[in-house]
Design a protein around this motif. Structure first.
Motif, PDB file in Angstrom:
ATOM      1  N   ARG A  81       0.838  -1.192   0.000  1.00 63.75           N
ATOM      2  CA  ARG A  81       0.000   0.000   0.000  1.00 63.75           C
ATOM      3  C   ARG A  81       0.888   1.263   0.000  1.00 63.75           C
ATOM      4  O   ARG A  81       1.867   1.344   0.733  1.00 63.75           O
ATOM      5  CB  ARG A  81      -0.880   0.002   1.234  1.00 63.75           C
ATOM      6  N   PHE A  82       0.530   2.231  -0.825  1.00 68.71           N
ATOM      7  CA  PHE A  82       1.205   3.529  -0.808  1.00 68.71           C
ATOM      8  C   PHE A  82       0.562   4.376   0.280  1.00 68.71           C
ATOM      9  O   PHE A  82      -0.643   4.625   0.238  1.00 68.71           O
ATOM     10  CB  PHE A  82       1.069   4.219  -2.167  1.00 68.71           C
ATOM     11  N   THR A  83       1.356   4.834   1.229  1.00 65.89           N
ATOM     12  CA  THR A  83       0.769   5.598   2.327  1.00 65.89           C
ATOM     13  C   THR A  83       0.803   7.091   2.056  1.00 65.89           C
ATOM     14  O   THR A  83      -0.056   7.825   2.523  1.00 65.89           O
ATOM     15  CB  THR A  83       1.484   5.290   3.637  1.00 65.89           C
ATOM     16  N   ARG A  84       1.805   7.569   1.342  1.00 71.55           N
ATOM     17  CA  ARG A  84       1.803   8.972   0.908  1.00 71.55           C
ATOM     18  C   ARG A  84       2.846   9.163  -0.181  1.00 71.55           C
ATOM     19  O   ARG A  84       3.793   8.382  -0.311  1.00 71.55           O
ATOM     20  CB  ARG A  84       2.066   9.921   2.074  1.00 71.55           C
ATOM     21  N   THR A  85       2.638  10.215  -0.974  1.00 71.94           N
ATOM     22  CA  THR A  85       3.600  10.582  -2.021  1.00 71.94           C
ATOM     23  C   THR A  85       3.842  12.071  -1.924  1.00 71.94           C
ATOM     24  O   THR A  85       2.972  12.820  -1.471  1.00 71.94           O
ATOM     25  CB  THR A  85       3.055  10.250  -3.424  1.00 71.94           C
ATOM     26  N   TRP A  86       5.025  12.506  -2.307  1.00 72.50           N
ATOM     27  CA  TRP A  86       5.299  13.942  -2.284  1.00 72.50           C
ATOM     28  C   TRP A  86       6.359  14.312  -3.318  1.00 72.50           C
ATOM     29  O   TRP A  86       7.116  13.463  -3.782  1.00 72.50           O
ATOM     30  CB  TRP A  86       5.691  14.400  -0.879  1.00 72.50           C
ATOM     31  N   ARG A  87       6.341  15.610  -3.668  1.00 72.59           N
ATOM     32  CA  ARG A  87       7.237  16.074  -4.724  1.00 72.59           C
ATOM     33  C   ARG A  87       8.684  16.111  -4.232  1.00 72.59           C
ATOM     34  O   ARG A  87       8.928  16.312  -3.041  1.00 72.59           O
ATOM     35  CB  ARG A  87       6.824  17.471  -5.188  1.00 72.59           C
ATOM     36  N   ILE A  88       9.578  15.952  -5.161  1.00 74.36           N
ATOM     37  CA  ILE A  88      11.007  16.061  -4.847  1.00 74.36           C
ATOM     38  C   ILE A  88      11.283  17.455  -4.282  1.00 74.36           C
ATOM     39  O   ILE A  88      10.773  18.454  -4.785  1.00 74.36           O
ATOM     40  CB  ILE A  88      11.839  15.866  -6.133  1.00 74.36           C
ATOM     41  N   GLY A  89      12.045  17.507  -3.228  1.00 78.74           N
ATOM     42  CA  GLY A  89      12.424  18.796  -2.661  1.00 78.74           C
ATOM     43  C   GLY A  89      11.445  19.308  -1.626  1.00 78.74           C
ATOM     44  O   GLY A  89      11.728  20.270  -0.923  1.00 78.74           O
ATOM     45  N   GLU A  90      10.256  18.684  -1.548  1.00 75.89           N
ATOM     46  CA  GLU A  90       9.289  19.080  -0.527  1.00 75.89           C
ATOM     47  C   GLU A  90       9.303  18.051   0.597  1.00 75.89           C
ATOM     48  O   GLU A  90       9.789  16.922   0.422  1.00 75.89           O
ATOM     49  CB  GLU A  90       7.885  19.174  -1.137  1.00 75.89           C
ATOM     50  N   ALA A  91       8.742  18.469   1.745  1.00 76.25           N
ATOM     51  CA  ALA A  91       8.656  17.526   2.864  1.00 76.25           C
ATOM     52  C   ALA A  91       7.378  16.706   2.713  1.00 76.25           C
ATOM     53  O   ALA A  91       6.382  17.203   2.182  1.00 76.25           O
ATOM     54  CB  ALA A  91       8.641  18.280   4.185  1.00 76.25           C
ATOM     55  N   PRO A  92       7.375  15.463   3.145  1.00 76.56           N
ATOM     56  CA  PRO A  92       6.132  14.693   3.106  1.00 76.56           C
ATOM     57  C   PRO A  92       5.111  15.294   4.064  1.00 76.56           C
ATOM     58  O   PRO A  92       5.487  15.920   5.058  1.00 76.56           O
ATOM     59  CB  PRO A  92       6.561  13.292   3.562  1.00 76.56           C
ATOM     60  N   SER A  93       3.832  15.136   3.763  1.00 74.91           N
ATOM     61  CA  SER A  93       2.805  15.629   4.673  1.00 74.91           C
ATOM     62  C   SER A  93       2.913  14.856   5.988  1.00 74.91           C
ATOM     63  O   SER A  93       3.357  13.695   5.994  1.00 74.91           O
ATOM     64  CB  SER A  93       1.423  15.439   4.060  1.00 74.91           C
ATOM     65  N   SER A  94       2.502  15.509   7.072  1.00 76.13           N
ATOM     66  CA  SER A  94       2.680  14.864   8.373  1.00 76.13           C
ATOM     67  C   SER A  94       1.689  13.715   8.563  1.00 76.13           C
ATOM     68  O   SER A  94       1.893  12.838   9.379  1.00 76.13           O
ATOM     69  CB  SER A  94       2.515  15.893   9.485  1.00 76.13           C
ATOM     70  N   THR A  95       0.600  13.721   7.769  1.00 76.12           N
ATOM     71  CA  THR A  95      -0.368  12.629   7.905  1.00 76.12           C
ATOM     72  C   THR A  95      -0.298  11.741   6.673  1.00 76.12           C
ATOM     73  O   THR A  95       0.078  12.188   5.590  1.00 76.12           O
ATOM     74  CB  THR A  95      -1.800  13.168   8.022  1.00 76.12           C
TER      75      THR A  95
END
Lengths: 1001, 96
Positions: free
Chosen positions: B77-91
């Motif tokens: 399961r993918f729990t979260r994705t985020w852009r390169i250079g940004e921080a992942p969301s806290s949730t």
């Protein structure tokens, strides 16, 4: 032959008669029949021969669990092997053939195997045909053909198949009472619902059972419910659709048989459609399979599952026998017996293994219909070979370990059996869910789930109609609610209430001799696995159910143990003296029932399996009769034969033209990348090994790129078009990978760099004009820039106008000759090509293909990445040290210092000439220092490129040789695949014009 | 088939994506100063956790952007994705 068709009742259309052929006999059935019901209606008892002993076999079930009636359906290239007759809808002029039995199912020569039954025990093939190993090939052909399993068509499948993606909130698998209740409840919330069922109409068990829902006949409820679902815009109803695989992330694959029931797909209809369903929630309502009972000779034709008999009677109006005996250990089968009796059959007796017999409802029902009941009795054996004639019945105390002494015969031509029910936990298990043993109902039921799915109905061990409807409705609401829909209060259903007695498990039936010595008690009909086989496996040391499965073949085949597995586990548990829960189940894997290759492939076949890329000049090459070579997705001309030349003559002529006069090649397939942006130099410095920043605008350079492991990845000429603008070329096959590689570094590691990368492979077509006369040719067609050496030196690029067309003109050479590469917009490329060909006639301009390209570059010792290198070659191995900058860091630089890459005994790139001056050794040939050393002879290298060279007059080869750079002048031996040896002189890889003067003129 | 949330395009079919291995492995600033062991650690050594794993993925058949993803190697399961250079969301988008 007797017709077993009832005068009335059932869901067949008596007005629509279908003729069909079974094993060459012409028979008749009705619309609405399955092949199995039609065969039973024609009183065809033997439909197959068994796998190992070639015993006659009849139809056992009415669904996906059928082990015997496995058919080859259709003819010619549309034929399909291994279809279950019980799930094959009859159509007019169907041609069906049993996949087993030779020469026929009624007379099978291999039936002699049965006489040696004790020899053919579990593991027989393993034990017997192991040695000598080389004879297995002979055995295998005989064993496989005598085992059957149908045949694949010789030609291509004439039909079309499709794939379809679908998304929904709630997917309901199975449209029996619980599935229908779930779908209705979910749809009423507004959720998007997909309802699939493998049968030709919705209803499941309701189609076979005689009952009521909310005080009206169940069929009325069914019609109303199906109508509501069909009219609901947010519901997709799919009949004839089997959900066969449950994968990660609630992804369910289902195959819809759109035209299998029509014989030949009409018009534009696809035969089958593969649905790829992404569901937020899944309700599994797959129902349950009835279990056989393992008594002696329980595989004789005429022994059938009780529920199957009920289905054939009620749904297809077929009476599979005249005089039946029912053998059961649970209440459900009593209703099947009553159905048989009500339809006009004689029911000799109900043999119930339980001492206390059935519950009040079942007993009253049977007694009301005048059926005698014998509690605490067993059917231990049956008499009759091609058809049951008698059941051997005995009284029993309930002790499984005892042997039975006295039996009485009861005449019958149909033996109905029921050993209880096993929920179809297949999809639940595929989804990662666990199964738990239900001690009350003696079956595995779905336990904890890992994905968003829940099981209801018989498939979840919920046995009464009331419970199925209620739990189904609850599941529909719960899943819709989980998807965010607002749910109203639940609906209640009213159904007849039964008073039942619990099932008493009976995994094998005691017989007159011990289970290891009595007549065959089959567990798995399809694989001829018996009780004795499982017990033998235990005696021989097998403990795990997975091992026992593989040793005895229990649960293999097209039915995957749907019928026999649980009995097998019970027998195994008894032999191991452990509870059945501890034995566990084998792994449930997709597909639930076999899926055709056609459905799997869908539209992605033939020309659209993979795109074919053609250059702008492709048609011209074809007109010249050039054979094509496949290079990645590209088609490239291989050589241009004239007057019946073979490849050798053509390539020799093309090479000489390039060396002596003028030749032309379509180089459009080169990968091309346009690089722009403020930081282009900075990016390319880090990617390429040479000093990119030192290149003057207008210069070209040969560049290589390494992986971070220091090994060569790709190469090509790059040109600096502006201060921060570059044009890169890559190998034909590496274009996409190089662009991805650059993008990855740019996006993930150096996002601060302002660079834009654009593939221009298709936008530019590239024409290589090669040979001493190439300058003259370009001048002749008219070029607006000076082509002289002092104005347009080797390794430079200019924008120019050539023959009136704007072009990019590169003075580069992959042949070592004076050469130009013309980049022109692809729409003009053909016009430019023809212009050059026409103008080149006076120089005998000669088009050449990839083979001559390879020879010309090999004569110059230029490597081809992927041919002379294989992902294990460093630039130092290739003697490309001159390309490795000491002024900067670049990808892979640090790795060049790794211990493995500085070894001096690495395989290094060198040239070879055969000492006999004439043998062209095959590419891939291994090199040895001394062929007389004992086998395995140590190998010291291999040949990567090998050609006859017309201009040198002898063969040349390139290759990788251990410590090769230090071995120039020595000899090694090429060990050819035919066992002969060729002495090879190790030489410099540059065979021709070693000072590279010709390209500079 | 998994649905993967591209941080630029939204949910798309797994077949549009390419896997790029473990995320967060920075290329050393001065490779020449590293010992063989340090360089080998950067080059070869990768985590192989049972559970949550941070990875790079490429929306190869879509916007062609690379991005970071956190995925459970047990459930896929993918729990979260985020852009390169940004921080992942806290949730997390979903639980693993």
């Amino acid at each position: 032959m007797t017709s077993r068709r009832l005068e009335s009742g059932g869901f067949v259309d008596r007005g629509k008669v279908f003729e069909f052929k079974f094993d060459g006999r012409t028979l008749k059935g009705f619309a609405g029949d399955t092949l199995a019901s039609a065969l039973l209606a024609n009183d065809v008892a033997v439909v197959s021969r068994s796998f190992k002993y070639h015993r006659p076999r009849g139809i056992v079930s009415a669904g996906a669990d059928e082990p015997n009636a496995i058919m080859q359906i259709g003819k010619d290239d549309a034929t399909l092997p291994n279809l279950r007759a019980t799930q094959t809808e009859l159509y007019n002029n169907m041609v069906a053939r049993s996949t087993k039995g030779w020469p026929s199912v009624n007379f099978d020569v291999s039936a002699i195997n049965a006489l040696f039954g004790r020899v053919f025990s579990a593991g027989f093939y393993y034990k017997t045909f192991m040695r000598p190993k080389r004879l297995w090939r002979c055995y295998e052909r005989f064993i496989r053909s005598s085992a059957g399993w149908g045949s694949a068509p010789a030609g291509n499948d004439p039909d079309e198949y499709a794939h379809r993606n679908a998304h929904c909130d709630v997917l309901v698998v199975g449209a029996g009472p619980s599935g229908l209740a779930a779908a209705v409840a979910a749809s009423r919330t507004g959720a998007r619902v997909i309802l699939v069922d493998e049968q030709n109409e919705f209803g499941g068990s309701l189609l076979s059972e005689d009952t009521t829902i909310d005080s009206v006949p169940a069929m009325q409820w069914l019609e109303k419910t199906v109508a509501e679902l069909s009219n609901c815009e947010t519901v997709q109803c799919l009949t004839r659709t089997t959900a066969f695989g449950y994968y990660d992330d609630n992804f369910v694959a289902a195959v819809e048989r759109c035209a299998d029931h029509l014989g030949k797909p009409p018009g534009q209809t696809v035969r089958e459609r593969l649905w790829r369903i992404c569901a937020r929630e899944v309700v599994l309502a797959q129902g349950a399979f009835e279990r056989p009972l393992a008594f002696c000779n329980n595989d004789r034709p005429g022994v059938m599952m009780a529920s199957a008999v009920q289905t054939y009677v009620n749904r297809y109006a077929v009476l599979p026998g005249e005089r039946a005996v029912l053998f059961t250990n649970n209440d459900s089968a009593y209703f099947a017996a009553v159905a048989f009796k009500k339809a006009g059959g004689l029911l000799a007796a109900i043999i119930d293994s339980r001492q206390s017999g059935a519950g009040v409802t079942a007993v009253t029902n049977a007694v009301d219909h005048g059926i005698p009941i014998m509690n605490g009795h067993l059917v231990t054996d049956v008499v009759g070979k091609k058809r049951v004639r008698k059941a051997q019945v005995a009284q029993w105390s309930g002790d499984t370990s005892q042997t039975i002494k006295n039996t009485v015969s009861i005449e019958c031509d149909l033996l109905m059996m029921s050993g209880g029910w096993s929920p179809a936990v297949h999809l639940h298990s595929q989804a990662g869910g666990k199964n738990i043993w239900d001690e009350t109902h003696h079956c595995f039921v779905p336990g904890e789930t890992l994905q968003q799915n829940r099981s209801v109905g018989a498939g979840a061990g919920q046995w009464s109609l009331m419970e199925c409807l209620q739990r189904g409705g609850d599941a529909g609401r719960t899943t819709a609610e989980a998807c965010g829909f607002v749910v109203q209060a639940g609906q209640t259903y009213e159904t007849p209430q039964d008073q039942e007695n619990p099932i008493e498990p009976l995994w094998r039936v005691p017989a007159s001799r011990s289970p290891d010595r009595c007549a065959k008690q089959f567990l798995d009909f399809q694989n001829d696995t018996s009780v004795a086989d499982v017990r033998l496996a235990v005696r021989e040391g097998y403990r795990s159910i997975e091992h026992v499965k593989r040793y005895t073949a229990l649960g293999f085949g097209t039915d995957q143990g749907k019928l026999g597995n649980i009995n097998g586990m019970g027998v195994l548990a008894e032999a191991l003296e452990v509870p059945i829960a501890q034995v566990g189940t084998t792994t449930f894997r997709p597909a639930y029932t076999p899926v055709t290759f056609g459905a799997g492939a869908g539209e992605d076949i033939g020309e659209i399996y993979d795109p074919v890329r053609k250059t702008a000049m492709h048609e011209w090459h074809e007109m010249q009769g050039a054979p094509m070579e496949v290079v990645g997705q590209w088609l490239r001309p291989w050589y241009f034969p004239q007057y019946g030349e073979d490849i050798h003559a053509a390539v020799a002529r093309e090479c000489m033209a390039a060396r002596n006069s003028l030749a032309i090649m379509d180089a459009s397939t080169l990968g091309k990348i346009d690089v722009q942006g403020r930081d282009s130099v900075a990016l390319l410095e880090r990617i390429y090994t040479h000093d990119v920043g030192r290149m003057a605008v207008g210069r070209c350079a040969y560049g290589i790129m390494l992986g971070e492991d220091g090994l060569l990845m790709d190469d090509g000429v790059m040109a600096r078009l502006g201060e921060q603008r570059f044009y890169l070329t890559t190998t034909t096959g590496g274009a996409a990978a190089v662009l991805t590689w650059l993008e990855r570094w740019l996006q993930t590691e150096w996002p601060e760099l302002d660079v834009h990368l654009t593939s221009t492979t298709d936008h530019w077509s590239t024409i290589a004009v090669v040979g001493p006369k190439s300058r003259e040719l370009l001048q002749k067609v008219g070029c607006n820039v000076s082509l002289q050496r002092e104005n347009f030196p080797f390794m430079t690029v200019k924008d120019a106008e050539l023959g009136g067309f704007p072009v990019q003109l590169f003075r580069v050479s992959f042949s070592g000759e004076l050469a130009f590469e013309v980049n022109i917009g692809s729409n003009y490329a053909m016009a430019m090509w023809e212009l050059l060909i026409d103008a080149g006639q006076e120089f005998q301009i000669t088009p050449y293909g990839t083979e001559t390209l390879h020879v010309l570059r090999a004569e110059k010792g230029f490597v081809i990445v992927g041919q002379d290198t294989d992902g294990s070659v460093s630039p130092v191995d290739l003697k490309m040290n001159w390309l490795l900058s000491k002024n900067k860091d670049y990808l892979g630089k640090r790795s060049l210092q790794r211990a493995d890459l500085v070894r001096t005994d690495r395989k290094q790139f060198v040239g070879f000439v055969p000492v006999d001056g004439k043998t062209v050794v095959a590419e891939g040939t291994q090199l040895v220092n001394d062929p007389l050393l004992p086998v395995p002879t140590p190998m010291c290298g291999h040949i990567t490129s090998s050609y006859a060279s017309a201009c040198l007059g002898h063969p040349i080869a390139l290759g990788l040789l251990q410590s090769g750079h230090a071995r120039i002048g020595e000899q090694v031996v090429a060990a050819q695949s035919d066992g002969t040896y060729v002495d090879m002189q190790v030489v410099s890889p540059v065979f021709y014009d070693p000072k590279s003067e010709r390209q500079n003129v | 088939m998994l649905l993967i949330k591209c941080p630029w395009c939204g949910n798309r079919a797994e077949s549009e994506f390419n896997y790029g291995g473990e995320a967060g492995i920075a290329r050393p600033a001065n490779p020449d100063t590293l010992t063989d062991a340090e360089w080998a650690d950067y080059l070869f050594m990768r985590k192989n956790p049972k559970g949550l794993h941070q990875e790079q993925w490429n929306h190869a058949q879509g916007c062609r952007r690379w991005f970071n993803a956190e995925r459970d190697t047990v459930t896929y399961r993918f729990t979260r994705t985020w852009r390169i250079g940004e921080a992942p969301s806290s949730t997390r988008d979903v639980d693993s």
